[in-house]
Scaffold this active site. Structure first.
Site, short mmCIF file in Angstrom:
data_model
loop_
_atom_site.label_atom_id
_atom_site.label_comp_id
_atom_site.label_asym_id
_atom_site.label_seq_id
_atom_site.Cartn_x
_atom_site.Cartn_y
_atom_site.Cartn_z
CE1 TYR A 56 38.67 40.66 55.17
CE2 TYR A 56 40.87 40.40 54.26
CZ TYR A 56 39.70 41.13 54.38
OH TYR A 56 39.55 42.31 53.71
CD GLU A 124 34.58 33.77 57.03
OE1 GLU A 124 35.57 34.54 57.21
OE2 GLU A 124 33.58 34.07 56.35
CG HIS A 171 34.56 35.78 49.81
ND1 HIS A 171 33.98 36.41 50.90
CD2 HIS A 171 33.52 35.49 48.98
CE1 HIS A 171 32.68 36.49 50.73
NE2 HIS A 171 32.37 35.94 49.57
#
Length: 282
Positions: A56, A124, A171
């Site tokens: 994010y 993202e 991530h």
């Protein structure tokens, strides 16, 4: 006479094209100045792209776009929180070509590999990230429209590079000491129901629970050994807080209802079910 010469030239051209096509079909490609023989592919080779990392942005769209197109970090794709519709389809932004390396992973580790930027595609998602109140982190949810846009993009990438389910990661999975994203609000279960990413079978989780209550405390070292075998970075000199961060990253992904970083029977059962289904890191 001119017509005859024209027909002869055309026949020679077609014959040359046919010859080239035949050679190409046989694994020989004509290039300017040389011929390329493609009949002997090496066995010891694999696609450069093996991992898909989801993030994010921890910012709004304008800030995220400016950051990701600046000089410090980058990602292959940016998915807006509310993707604009163009001809009935949500618009996603490609910021880096897939053939090029993007700087999205940072220092990271997954299933024995480092330099994850070299072997991954980064996506993202515009999202506010987390806020802290009373010492507790609260994560922002993801809009369903954003997830609906993400799913076909991820499916396309998986199909292009044959990415294995266990290599579609957060991530936080590859950098648990530094990162939380995309956090416990990300709908990993929903993606798994679309054939995206790893997810344990409920029946096998129940089997590995052996009748214990989900929150029953278990050995942290045993759990960390399972997580290391699955792919997380676990090292001998880790502090208790570092160990907790690894467990927390795993829980955010696979048990988002409770991600306290504590070793318990349910977390261990999930790890065992995943190892059974997808195998351990080589």
């Amino acid at each position: 006479m001119k017509r005859l010469l024209l027909l002869l030239s055309l026949a020679l051209l077609l014959a040359g094209c046919a010859s080239e096509e035949k050679e190409k079909a046989q694994g020989v490609v004509n290039k300017p100045g040389y011929q390329l023989d493609t009949l002997h592919p090496a066995r010891n080779a694999y696609p450069r792209i093996k991992i898909l990392v989801l993030h994010y942005t921890a910012g709004d769209f304008d800030v995220s776009l400016a950051t990701l197109t600046g000089s410090q970090v980058s990602a292959h794709y940016l998915v807006p929180a509310d993707p604009p519709m163009q001809k009935g389809k949500p618009r996603i932004y490609q910021l880096v070509q897939e053939r090029d390396l993007a700087w999205h992973a940072g220092p990271s580790f997954w299933r024995g590999a480092t330099r994850i930027n070299d072997t991954s595609i980064g996506i993202e998602l515009e999202n506010a990230g987390w806020t802290k109140s009373g010492g507790e982190k609260s994560f922002a949810p993801f809009a369903q429209g954003q997830i609906n846009a993400l799913i076909p993009l991820v499916k396309d990438i998986i199909a292009r590079y044959h990415i294995e389910p266990e290599n579609i990661v957060a991530h936080a999975d590859i950098a648990p000491q530094r990162k939380d994203d995309p956090g416990p609000m990300f709908p990993w279960l929903q993606l798994s129901q679309q054939g995206i990413g790893a997810w344990p079978d409920n029946s096998r989780v129940a089997y590995y629970l052996h009748g214990q209550a989900p929150g029953t405390p278990t050995s942290r070292l045993v759990l960390l050994d399972l997580l290391a075998r699955y792919g997380y970075e676990v090292t001998p000199g880790m502090t208790a807080q570092q160990q907790r961060r690894v467990i927390m990253a795993f829980q955010m992904h696979f048990r988002p209802a409770r991600w306290d970083g504590q070793a318990d029977a349910e977390t261990q059962a999930i790890a065992e079910a995943l190892l059974e289904k997808y195998g351990q890191a080589s």
